[in-house]
Motif scaffolding. Sequence first.
Motif, PDB file in Angstrom:
ATOM      1  N   CYS A 140       0.829  -1.204   0.000  1.00 56.01           N
ATOM      2  CA  CYS A 140       0.000   0.000   0.000  1.00 56.01           C
ATOM      3  C   CYS A 140       0.864   1.255   0.000  1.00 56.01           C
ATOM      4  CB  CYS A 140      -0.932  -0.011   1.220  1.00 56.01           C
ATOM      5  SG  CYS A 140      -1.996  -1.454   1.294  1.00 56.01           S
ATOM      6  N   GLU A 141       1.916   1.262   0.803  1.00 56.04           N
ATOM      7  CA  GLU A 141       2.804   2.424   0.828  1.00 56.04           C
ATOM      8  C   GLU A 141       3.553   2.559  -0.490  1.00 56.04           C
ATOM      9  OE1 GLU A 141       5.099   3.114   4.427  1.00 56.04           O
ATOM     10  OE2 GLU A 141       6.649   4.130   3.257  1.00 56.04           O
ATOM     11  N   HIS A 160      -9.695  -0.045  12.609  1.00 57.92           N
ATOM     12  CA  HIS A 160     -10.005   0.684  11.374  1.00 57.92           C
ATOM     13  C   HIS A 160     -11.459   1.127  11.397  1.00 57.92           C
ATOM     14  CE1 HIS A 160      -6.198  -0.656   9.635  1.00 57.92           C
ATOM     15  NE2 HIS A 160      -6.479  -1.868  10.094  1.00 57.92           N
ATOM     16  N   ARG A 177      -3.774   5.870   6.941  1.00 57.50           N
ATOM     17  CA  ARG A 177      -3.745   4.884   8.040  1.00 57.50           C
ATOM     18  C   ARG A 177      -4.146   5.548   9.352  1.00 57.50           C
ATOM     19  NH1 ARG A 177      -3.102  -0.510   8.759  1.00 57.50           N
ATOM     20  NH2 ARG A 177      -1.802  -0.023  10.541  1.00 57.50           N
ATOM     21  N   PHE A 186      -8.273   0.844   6.068  1.00 58.71           N
ATOM     22  CA  PHE A 186      -7.724  -0.470   5.728  1.00 58.71           C
ATOM     23  C   PHE A 186      -7.844  -0.564   4.215  1.00 58.71           C
ATOM     24  CE2 PHE A 186      -7.937  -4.962   4.730  1.00 58.71           C
ATOM     25  CZ  PHE A 186      -6.937  -5.497   5.531  1.00 58.71           C
ATOM     26  N   TYR A 246       0.052   7.295   2.547  1.00 61.74           N
ATOM     27  CA  TYR A 246      -0.203   6.036   3.251  1.00 61.74           C
ATOM     28  C   TYR A 246      -0.377   6.285   4.748  1.00 61.74           C
ATOM     29  CZ  TYR A 246       0.625   1.560   5.486  1.00 61.74           C
ATOM     30  OH  TYR A 246       0.515   0.449   6.293  1.00 61.74           O
ATOM     31  N   ARG A 247       0.551   7.026   5.326  1.00 61.65           N
ATOM     32  CA  ARG A 247       0.493   7.254   6.774  1.00 61.65           C
ATOM     33  C   ARG A 247      -0.714   8.124   7.165  1.00 61.65           C
ATOM     34  NH1 ARG A 247       6.478   6.663   9.174  1.00 61.65           N
ATOM     35  NH2 ARG A 247       6.943   4.836   7.934  1.00 61.65           N
TER      36      ARG A 247
END
Length: 192
Positions: free
Chosen positions: A87-88, A139, A100, A105, A96-97
């Motif tokens: 994903c990153e 999530h 998250r 998710f 991504y971060r």
Amino acid sequence: MKDILAITCGIFQAEMEQLAPRFPRMHFVFIESMLHMRPDLLQNRIDDVLAEHPRGKTLFIYGDCTPRIVELSRQPGYAKTAGINCCEIMLGREDYRRLRRAGAFFFLPEWTLRWRDVFERELGFAGVRGAGEMLREVHNHFIYLDTGVMPVPSALLDEISRELEMPMTVLTLGLGRFEHNVANAQEMLDAQ
């Protein structure tokens, strides 16, 4: 001349097959993405691939999926794509971060098509209800990362959202960031 062995997680197979003309020096070996669940077997498979090919330039199109991938990518003759996971690698570190932290998710196309297998067979949930409960502990929503390699599987995404009891959104990425990440890794490899 294909002078780079590109060992690639199968989760990126459709994307890399589409991008392959942009990376004519790479000889791709795709490894079953489900091995992500069993790092020891994944590393054994990677070691087998390395043993089958003459030593030269090797690029891992992987996250930090095994300690040895990380270790090898720090040695001359090896490099890897930036990112701790698939994903990153697709989203880039900041997005991504950020996503998250907001409770996302992620679903990528390859795993989405066999999501039930992932949760029931690979993660060992008897039915997906337990998977939904586990996911909801940390999530609050799903994001499908649309790389553009296949039509968005809307009915399947609705099924996932309904059965795992979390809302699903689609984030259209295309292949630009991923291509840029792979190109940067190739540049790092060539600069050694």
